[in-house]
Design a protein around this motif. Structure first.
Motif, PDB file in Angstrom:
ATOM      1  N   PHE A 334       0.848  -1.186   0.000  1.00 38.91           N
ATOM      2  CA  PHE A 334       0.000   0.000   0.000  1.00 38.91           C
ATOM      3  C   PHE A 334       0.887   1.241   0.000  1.00 38.91           C
ATOM      4  O   PHE A 334       1.876   1.293   0.744  1.00 38.91           O
ATOM      5  CB  PHE A 334      -0.896  -0.002   1.244  1.00 38.91           C
ATOM      6  N   PRO A 335       0.619   2.287  -0.799  1.00 33.50           N
ATOM      7  CA  PRO A 335      -0.524   2.402  -1.707  1.00 33.50           C
ATOM      8  C   PRO A 335      -0.366   1.635  -3.017  1.00 33.50           C
ATOM      9  O   PRO A 335      -1.311   1.530  -3.785  1.00 33.50           O
ATOM     10  CB  PRO A 335      -0.603   3.901  -1.986  1.00 33.50           C
ATOM     11  N   ASN A 336       0.829   1.105  -3.269  1.00 40.99           N
ATOM     12  CA  ASN A 336       1.053   0.353  -4.504  1.00 40.99           C
ATOM     13  C   ASN A 336       1.619  -1.018  -4.176  1.00 40.99           C
ATOM     14  O   ASN A 336       2.164  -1.257  -3.089  1.00 40.99           O
ATOM     15  CB  ASN A 336       2.029   1.112  -5.425  1.00 40.99           C
ATOM     16  N   GLN A 337       1.461  -1.921  -5.111  1.00 42.03           N
ATOM     17  CA  GLN A 337       1.998  -3.266  -4.940  1.00 42.03           C
ATOM     18  C   GLN A 337       3.500  -3.196  -4.658  1.00 42.03           C
ATOM     19  O   GLN A 337       4.253  -2.509  -5.339  1.00 42.03           O
ATOM     20  CB  GLN A 337       1.734  -4.096  -6.194  1.00 42.03           C
ATOM     21  N   GLY A 338       3.928  -3.899  -3.612  1.00 48.45           N
ATOM     22  CA  GLY A 338       5.330  -3.909  -3.243  1.00 48.45           C
ATOM     23  C   GLY A 338       5.727  -2.851  -2.242  1.00 48.45           C
ATOM     24  O   GLY A 338       6.818  -2.902  -1.669  1.00 48.45           O
ATOM     25  N   ASP A 339       4.870  -1.856  -2.010  1.00 43.20           N
ATOM     26  CA  ASP A 339       5.164  -0.812  -1.032  1.00 43.20           C
ATOM     27  C   ASP A 339       4.876  -1.317   0.383  1.00 43.20           C
ATOM     28  O   ASP A 339       4.033  -2.176   0.610  1.00 43.20           O
ATOM     29  CB  ASP A 339       4.318   0.437  -1.287  1.00 43.20           C
ATOM     30  N   SER A 340       5.561  -0.731   1.345  1.00 45.82           N
ATOM     31  CA  SER A 340       5.293  -0.978   2.761  1.00 45.82           C
ATOM     32  C   SER A 340       5.261   0.380   3.439  1.00 45.82           C
ATOM     33  O   SER A 340       6.292   1.030   3.593  1.00 45.82           O
ATOM     34  CB  SER A 340       6.372  -1.870   3.365  1.00 45.82           C
ATOM     35  N   THR A 341       4.069   0.835   3.818  1.00 45.79           N
ATOM     36  CA  THR A 341       3.868   2.228   4.206  1.00 45.79           C
ATOM     37  C   THR A 341       3.483   2.346   5.673  1.00 45.79           C
ATOM     38  O   THR A 341       2.557   1.677   6.138  1.00 45.79           O
ATOM     39  CB  THR A 341       2.764   2.879   3.355  1.00 45.79           C
ATOM     40  N   ARG A 342       4.173   3.243   6.409  1.00 47.07           N
ATOM     41  CA  ARG A 342       3.809   3.538   7.794  1.00 47.07           C
ATOM     42  C   ARG A 342       2.806   4.684   7.824  1.00 47.07           C
ATOM     43  O   ARG A 342       2.989   5.691   7.142  1.00 47.07           O
ATOM     44  CB  ARG A 342       5.034   3.906   8.616  1.00 47.07           C
ATOM     45  N   VAL A 343       1.751   4.514   8.606  1.00 48.78           N
ATOM     46  CA  VAL A 343       0.711   5.540   8.703  1.00 48.78           C
ATOM     47  C   VAL A 343       0.317   5.709  10.162  1.00 48.78           C
ATOM     48  O   VAL A 343       0.726   4.939  11.038  1.00 48.78           O
ATOM     49  CB  VAL A 343      -0.533   5.163   7.865  1.00 48.78           C
TER      50      VAL A 343
END
Length: 372
Positions: A334-343
């Motif tokens: 998230f937000p794209n394939q392969g991403d790893s996002t901290r929120v």
């Protein structure tokens, strides 16, 4: 005036949208108002009941602080006035609850229900010293004087604010409580009497709820039917002068007040003498999670799905994905394939459901991703 029925929801563009499913007659709309009117009697009673209980808690908490801090100088100046204010608020709200209870039971169920309510209050008065003492002390504070007269600060004997028996007995209208007061110590601690009174007020509220329960169940079922007719969204009614103004978008919106219906459902479920069986009850539906960025829905699904895509960076073995305000977490792919996002969660809204037909929805509003 003409009427319609439908629902409101947030459209894909993030704006609130009203969908009118059908036009209804004035008689149908009046029937709707009548169906929900009964719930307002419960709501009025619940509000004043909550006021009494909260006022009692405020006095008890203040009394506990005084008792635990017998030498605290900061309480010297205004402690008497504040203690009296809190106790007077409690006593007057008790009187309001009894008066409101009698009126609302009469409006909701008729004269017989009003008489049963009076009988219940008379029983509490006759059986319980603390009940009649505080009910009559309400008259004392309204017509005579403050109820608390002495502030004791001691490391040996009990500390706090007390009523002086001699001061109370100067009042000539204690009725049946006079003999009770004469047997009390010279300094009277009101704390245990408020503790007892909280129980009796809850008993009185549960008595009313039991009497209202049959018709409240009908209201709950009616509200559930509205939700189903509204495609499991927020049901609304509209009113408009004529077809031309309706087509031009000139109409008034009348949302269905579901919050008080849900509160009634919860109170019935928690009542000590009510077994609440939902004939249509199914296996509990899984909670739905919705994630928003800039108020735009970016992902949603059941909790089981998000267990696969959300991980806790501080505890990878944590499988509980229930979040709170300020919680930080990682969304994989998230937000794209392969991403790893901290929120981070900056706002959340829970839409509870009072039937098993529609799942609970938790909406999480996320902080801008580039903050981390």
């Amino acid at each position: 005036m003409q009427y319609g029925f439908g629902y409101s929801h947030i459209a894909e563009d993030g704006k609130k949208e009203v969908i009118v499913l059908k036009h209804i007659s004035e008689a149908e709309y009046e029937k709707h108002l009548k169906n929900l009117e009964f719930c307002r009697h419960y709501n009025h009673l619940k509000n004043i009941y909550s006021l009494v209980i909260n006022n009692g808690k405020s006095f008890l908490k203040f009394s506990e602080v005084l008792s635990d801090n017998p030498k605290a100088d900061e309480f010297d100046d205004d402690v008497g006035l504040e203690g009296n204010r809190l106790l007077i608020n409690y006593l007057t709200s008790i009187g309001m609850f009894i008066d409101y209870g009698e009126k609302e039971m009469s409006k909701a169920l008729g004269k017989d229900a009003r008489n049963e309510f009076r009988k219940k209050t008379n029983e509490l008065y006759d059986r319980h010293l603390s009940y009649r003492f505080l009910v009559l002390m309400r008259d004392y504070v309204v017509h005579y004087s403050f109820p608390l007269h002495t502030h004791v600060k001691s490391l040996i004997e009990p500390s706090g604010l007390f009523a002086q028996k001699s001061n109370l007995l100067r009042y000539k209208k204690w009725k049946h409580a006079k003999a009770d007061i004469e047997k009390m110590p010279s300094k009277i601690n009101l704390y245990p009497h408020v503790i007892e009174m909280q129980k009796y007020i809850s008993e009185l509220f549960n008595f009313c709820l039991l009497k209202l329960s049959s018709k409240l169940v009908d209201v709950i079922q009616y509200a559930n039917d509205l939700i189903q007719a509204a495609d499991r969204k927020n049901p609304i009614f509209i009113s408009f002068e004529n077809e031309e103004k309706y087509r031009a978008g000139q109409f008034s919106l009348h949302p269905v007040e579901l919050e008080s219906v849900y509160d009634a459902y919860q109170d019935l479920k928690n009542h000590p003498n009510i077994i609440f069986n939902d004939k249509n009850q199914k296996e509990e539906l899984e909670t739905i999670l919705e994630f928003y960025y800039n108020d735009e829905l970016i992902m949603n699904g059941p909790t089981s799905f998000f267990k696969e895509v959300i991980s806790n960076p501080t505890n990878p073995n944590d499988t509980d994905i229930t979040l709170s305000l300020g919680d930080r977490f990682t969304m994989d792919d998230f937000p794209n394939q392969g991403d790893s996002t901290r929120v981070r969660v900056i706002r959340m809204v829970t839409q509870n459901n009072f039937s098993k037909v529609k799942p609970t929805i938790i909406k999480y509003f996320l902080e801008s991703y580039d903050n981390y």
